[in-house]
Design an enzyme around this catalytic site. Structure first.
Site, mmCIF file in Angstrom:
data_model
loop_
_atom_site.group_PDB
_atom_site.id
_atom_site.type_symbol
_atom_site.label_atom_id
_atom_site.label_comp_id
_atom_site.label_asym_id
_atom_site.label_seq_id
_atom_site.Cartn_x
_atom_site.Cartn_y
_atom_site.Cartn_z
ATOM 1 N N TYR A 163 5.835 -13.708 7.112
ATOM 2 C CA TYR A 163 6.109 -13.300 5.740
ATOM 3 C C TYR A 163 7.569 -13.595 5.406
ATOM 4 C CZ TYR A 163 1.760 -10.694 4.927
ATOM 5 O OH TYR A 163 0.454 -10.347 4.721
ATOM 6 N N ASP B 136 -0.986 -7.267 -1.279
ATOM 7 C CA ASP B 136 -1.059 -6.231 -2.305
ATOM 8 C C ASP B 136 -0.802 -6.791 -3.698
ATOM 9 O OD1 ASP B 136 -1.522 -4.208 -0.380
ATOM 10 O OD2 ASP B 136 0.624 -4.151 0.066
#
Length: 445
Positions: free
Chosen positions: A213, A136
């Site tokens: 992540y 994002d």
């Protein structure tokens, strides 16, 4: 200067010019034929140089360079090779990874501009392109992986599709330096780290076994032990509909995901130390990690108990997600993408350039950080009881000294069933509207 005063000056200048012209003519008359020819050749060469300078200043190219630029690139003479590229980018100043209709400030847009400009691909539509993940706005990656067909010098080998009209050559050529070619024109925030040839049916998205992540954050006044307990409760298979942003409009109706690992690491207990939250899974939901981090931060600040994770996993008891703001995107990083049998090819010279490049970026940021720390130290000497506010910006709806409203008592979002019904009605309405438009454009006799 007035007309009266300028007239004598103009006359004097004209006289001087005339004298110089006469002297030059006398000099030329004294030259032999061979010397005159040499002089003419020198002047012609000088004129051509001036023409090239003028053409360059006008944004044009002349002669052979112009002909080469205008000549169309013959893709039929070049082989293609299916490869995987390992890409790193600092996404803080970009609108996300994926191309968007309303902006060019995306990683993918810049990357494809570079691929087309270097003639590594003809266009995106024919490049057999897949990406491993979508990040994002503001999110970075140290290991975004894409699979794509690139121009190649090879006529055979793993992933090679031979040229339709190959140019015959006796000497074998080395493969193109994909990392070096792209890194010469990509902006500072984006770099290709390595590449590897792969099978023609390899997909960076569907062949990925696991994605890792990491979320970096300052310890500040956070209770790391409570955060570790909350992270452990995330592991396993759970329904994450209350810990993500539901994307029912794009057909996502199952929110069960397997979290293989979730942990919080802190090296020291100092408020300025940087901690890391690591989460590993094969696939993630939209905004899942930032929603998770918002809850973990609430736990770390003592606003919620670690058991809030288990409560929100119970979708029968809590079918609707409480309204809360996601954690800040700045610290999130797609750290690693894992595949079977991929041996990345690193160019040692290019790696050295990359290390130097990132060292320079690190130095600039560290100098800024050190200067701010010096200012903070100066101020805290005058207020020894100053609290640790380091992590407050990561949770935007947190207000120090204001009363926290428990999550389970907040206003909730729509349930999954309500969203399904809404989009079903919307699709039905769109279908009816399309049918009406067709009828109105094709009236009966």
């Amino acid at each position: 200067m007035s007309d009266e005063t300028s007239a004598p000056y103009a006359s004097e200048l004209s006289a001087k010019t005339s004298v110089k012209s006469v002297k030059k003519l006398a000099d030329l008359n004294s030259l032999s034929k061979e010397e005159l020819v040499d002089r003419i050749r020198q002047l012609e060469f000088h004129v051509n140089q001036l023409k090239n300078v003028i053409a360059k200043n006008n944004g044009e190219k002349s002669g052979r360079a112009k002909h080469y630029k205008d000549r169309p690139f013959d893709w039929s003479k070049h082989s293609r090779r299916h490869v995987a590229l390992r890409i790193a980018y600092l996404g803080w100043n970009y609108k996300g990874y994926v191309v968007q209709e309303d902006t060019n400030e995306t990683i993918e847009h810049v990357l494809f501009d570079a691929l087309v400009a270097t003639k590594l691909i003809k266009n995106r539509e024919t490049s057999n392109y897949h990406r491993c993940g979508r990040t994002d706005k503001g999110v970075s990656a140290f290991c975004q992986v894409i699979s794509i067909d690139l121009r190649s010098t090879q006529s055979s080998g793993l992933g090679v599709v031979p040229a339709e009209n190959p140019v015959e050559t006796d000497k074998p050529k080395p493969e193109l330096d994909y990392t070096g070619i792209l890194n010469r024109i990509l902006p500072d925030e984006i770099r290709v780290l390595a590449w590897v040839p792969v099978k023609t049916d390899f997909s960076a998205r569907f062949d990925c076994n696991s994605r890792i992540y990491k979320y970096y954050f300052p310890k500040g006044d956070l209770n790391i032990e409570l955060m570790k307990e909350a992270a452990q409760r995330l592991q396993g298979s759970h329904d994450f509909r209350n810990l993500c942003k539901m994307d029912v409009g794009n057909g996502v109706t199952c929110f069960v995901r397997q979290i293989d690992k979730a942990e919080v690491m802190s090296e020291t207990d100092d408020g300025y130390s940087i901690c890391v939250f690591t989460v590993v899974s094969k696939a993630f939901l939209w905004h899942q990690i930032r929603c998770i981090m918002a809850l973990v931060f609430m736990v770390g600040k003592g606003l919620e108990k670690p058991s809030i994770i288990d409560e929100l996993f119970d979708v029968e008891k809590h079918p609707c997600k409480p309204q809360y703001t996601m954690a800040n995107e700045l610290p999130l990083n797609l750290f690693e993408c894992l595949y079977d049998d991929l041996e990345w090819s690193y160019n040692p010279d290019e790696v050295e350039r990359l290390v130097s490049h990132y060292q320079q970026l690190w130095s600039k940021q560290t100098v800024k950080s050190t200067m701010l720390k010096a200012l903070i130290d100066h101020l805290t000497n005058h207020s020894p009881t100053a609290d640790h506010y380091h992590a407050d910006f990561l949770l935007s709806d947190y207000r120090r000294h204001s009363e926290h409203r428990p999550l389970l008592s907040r206003t909730t979002c729509s349930s999954l069933e309500d969203r399904k019904e809404y989009y079903a009605k919307r699709r039905k309405l769109d279908k009816c509207l399309k049918g009406t438009a067709v009828e109105s454009s094709n009236p009966s006799d």
